[in-house]
Design a protein around this motif. Structure first.
Motif, mmCIF file in Angstrom:
data_model
loop_
_atom_site.group_PDB
_atom_site.id
_atom_site.type_symbol
_atom_site.label_atom_id
_atom_site.label_comp_id
_atom_site.label_asym_id
_atom_site.label_seq_id
_atom_site.Cartn_x
_atom_site.Cartn_y
_atom_site.Cartn_z
ATOM 1 N N SER A 40 0.806 -1.214 0.000
ATOM 2 C CA SER A 40 0.000 0.000 0.000
ATOM 3 C C SER A 40 0.840 1.266 0.000
ATOM 4 O O SER A 40 0.304 2.376 -0.119
ATOM 5 C CB SER A 40 -0.919 0.019 1.237
ATOM 6 N N ASN A 41 2.148 1.134 0.123
ATOM 7 C CA ASN A 41 3.030 2.295 0.165
ATOM 8 C C ASN A 41 3.394 2.717 -1.257
ATOM 9 O O ASN A 41 3.925 1.916 -2.028
ATOM 10 C CB ASN A 41 4.295 1.949 0.961
ATOM 11 N N PRO A 42 3.154 3.972 -1.625
ATOM 12 C CA PRO A 42 3.433 4.410 -3.000
ATOM 13 C C PRO A 42 4.906 4.327 -3.370
ATOM 14 O O PRO A 42 5.240 4.044 -4.531
ATOM 15 C CB PRO A 42 2.934 5.861 -3.016
ATOM 16 N N ALA A 59 14.927 2.860 -8.305
ATOM 17 C CA ALA A 59 14.402 1.995 -7.244
ATOM 18 C C ALA A 59 14.998 2.383 -5.897
ATOM 19 O O ALA A 59 14.286 2.482 -4.891
ATOM 20 C CB ALA A 59 14.712 0.532 -7.557
ATOM 21 N N VAL A 60 16.306 2.623 -5.873
ATOM 22 C CA VAL A 60 16.961 3.042 -4.624
ATOM 23 C C VAL A 60 16.378 4.359 -4.134
ATOM 24 O O VAL A 60 16.062 4.519 -2.948
ATOM 25 C CB VAL A 60 18.486 3.168 -4.827
ATOM 26 N N ASN A 61 16.222 5.311 -5.043
ATOM 27 C CA ASN A 61 15.688 6.628 -4.669
ATOM 28 C C ASN A 61 14.296 6.517 -4.059
ATOM 29 O O ASN A 61 13.965 7.226 -3.096
ATOM 30 C CB ASN A 61 15.651 7.550 -5.886
ATOM 31 N N ALA A 62 13.477 5.621 -4.605
ATOM 32 C CA ALA A 62 12.118 5.455 -4.091
ATOM 33 C C ALA A 62 12.109 4.715 -2.756
ATOM 34 O O ALA A 62 11.467 5.151 -1.790
ATOM 35 C CB ALA A 62 11.257 4.714 -5.116
ATOM 36 N N LYS A 65 12.963 6.284 0.612
ATOM 37 C CA LYS A 65 11.990 7.225 1.158
ATOM 38 C C LYS A 65 10.931 6.531 2.030
ATOM 39 O O LYS A 65 10.095 7.205 2.622
ATOM 40 C CB LYS A 65 11.309 7.983 0.017
ATOM 41 N N VAL A 66 10.981 5.202 2.080
ATOM 42 C CA VAL A 66 10.046 4.462 2.939
ATOM 43 C C VAL A 66 10.484 4.656 4.388
ATOM 44 O O VAL A 66 11.597 4.297 4.758
ATOM 45 C CB VAL A 66 10.025 2.970 2.566
ATOM 46 N N LYS A 67 9.610 5.218 5.209
ATOM 47 C CA LYS A 67 9.988 5.602 6.582
ATOM 48 C C LYS A 67 10.196 4.403 7.507
ATOM 49 O O LYS A 67 11.088 4.412 8.350
ATOM 50 C CB LYS A 67 8.928 6.543 7.157
ATOM 51 N N VAL A 73 10.920 -4.514 1.887
ATOM 52 C CA VAL A 73 11.497 -3.262 1.402
ATOM 53 C C VAL A 73 13.019 -3.267 1.563
ATOM 54 O O VAL A 73 13.751 -2.846 0.666
ATOM 55 C CB VAL A 73 10.876 -2.060 2.142
ATOM 56 N N THR A 74 13.486 -3.748 2.702
ATOM 57 C CA THR A 74 14.926 -3.792 2.953
ATOM 58 C C THR A 74 15.625 -4.699 1.954
ATOM 59 O O THR A 74 16.720 -4.389 1.464
ATOM 60 C CB THR A 74 15.212 -4.280 4.388
ATOM 61 N N TYR A 75 14.994 -5.817 1.633
ATOM 62 C CA TYR A 75 15.560 -6.733 0.641
ATOM 63 C C TYR A 75 15.608 -6.081 -0.739
ATOM 64 O O TYR A 75 16.636 -6.140 -1.436
ATOM 65 C CB TYR A 75 14.741 -8.017 0.578
#
Length: 223
Positions: A40-42, A59-62, A65-67, A73-75
């Motif tokens: 659900s995270n954009p 991909a790295v830039n996006a 930004k995940v808080k 996500v980490t993978y």
């Protein structure tokens, strides 16, 4: 002759990229089942699309930004950092992932790949001692991946190549870590790992050639 060689090399690069993507997708399937909120995270959606498009910098830039990144996500971030050749950051990401998921064999594998690549780069400022330590850490990562998933032959192959690199470093008399005995041992372990893979797939001519090279390196130590 050069055209054929270039075509072969380009084909090899494409196949290597497909293998890497296949390993990534396999692991993503496992982690996605554990993830509750990532979809659900954009920024996660943007990162995933960028990976599928082969735009790993985006991909790295996006993903950065995940808080509150979960294991998925980490993978994804660590994998993208490797594809961007940001090996130090990738090591950090997979170390974080292993603190969240200590039995994640794919995280051990990718961290091992990042460490191995970083250790043999001539452009970095690592000392011989640091290179040796990082190669051993890479070997330890592959060993843990094998312990958790012993059926994956790519782990044995990667460990075999890391042992080879360690043997080359320890077998070079001009280095601060020169040791004929330790280099011989590293080469022997490299041969054993690569032969394990070749035994399962006797058509791997590339591995057969690599084993011959490692045996030559090992034999030359006694001359």
């Amino acid at each position: 002759m050069n055209i054929r060689h270039n075509q072969f090399m380009n084909f090899g690069k494409v196949m290597k990229q497909l293998v890497l993507l296949g390993v990534f997708l396999f692991s993503i399937g496992t982690l996605a089942a554990q993830s509750q909120s990532s979809s659900s995270n954009p920024y996660v959606r943007l990162g995933n699309k960028a990976i599928m498009d082969g735009d790993f910098r985006a991909a790295v830039n996006a993903l950065e930004k995940v808080k509150t990144p979960d294991t998925l996500v980490t993978y994804m971030l660590g994998y993208s950092q490797i594809r961007c050749a940001d090996y130090n950051k990738a090591i950090g990401s997979f170390t974080k992932l292993l603190s969240q998921s200590p039995n994640n064999f794919s995280a051990y594998y990718w961290r091992g790949k990042a460490r191995n690549t970083l250790a043999v780069q001539s452009s970095n400022k690592l000392s011989d001692t640091d290179r040796s330590k990082m190669l051993q850490e890479s070997i330890d990562d592959f060993t843990n991946a094998i312990r958790l998933n012993p059926e994956d032959l790519s782990y044995y192959q990667s460990r075999g190549m890391a042992y080879r690199d360690l043997g080359i470093l320890q077998g070079t008399s001009s280095t601060a870590v020169y040791s004929k005995e330790e280099a011989t041992n590293a080469y022997q372990k490299s041969i054993e790992d690569l032969q394990h893979v070749l035994k399962a797939n006797s058509k791997r001519e590339d591995l057969a050639k690599e084993i011959k090279k490692v045996k030559i390196y090992k034999d030359n130590l006694s001359k």
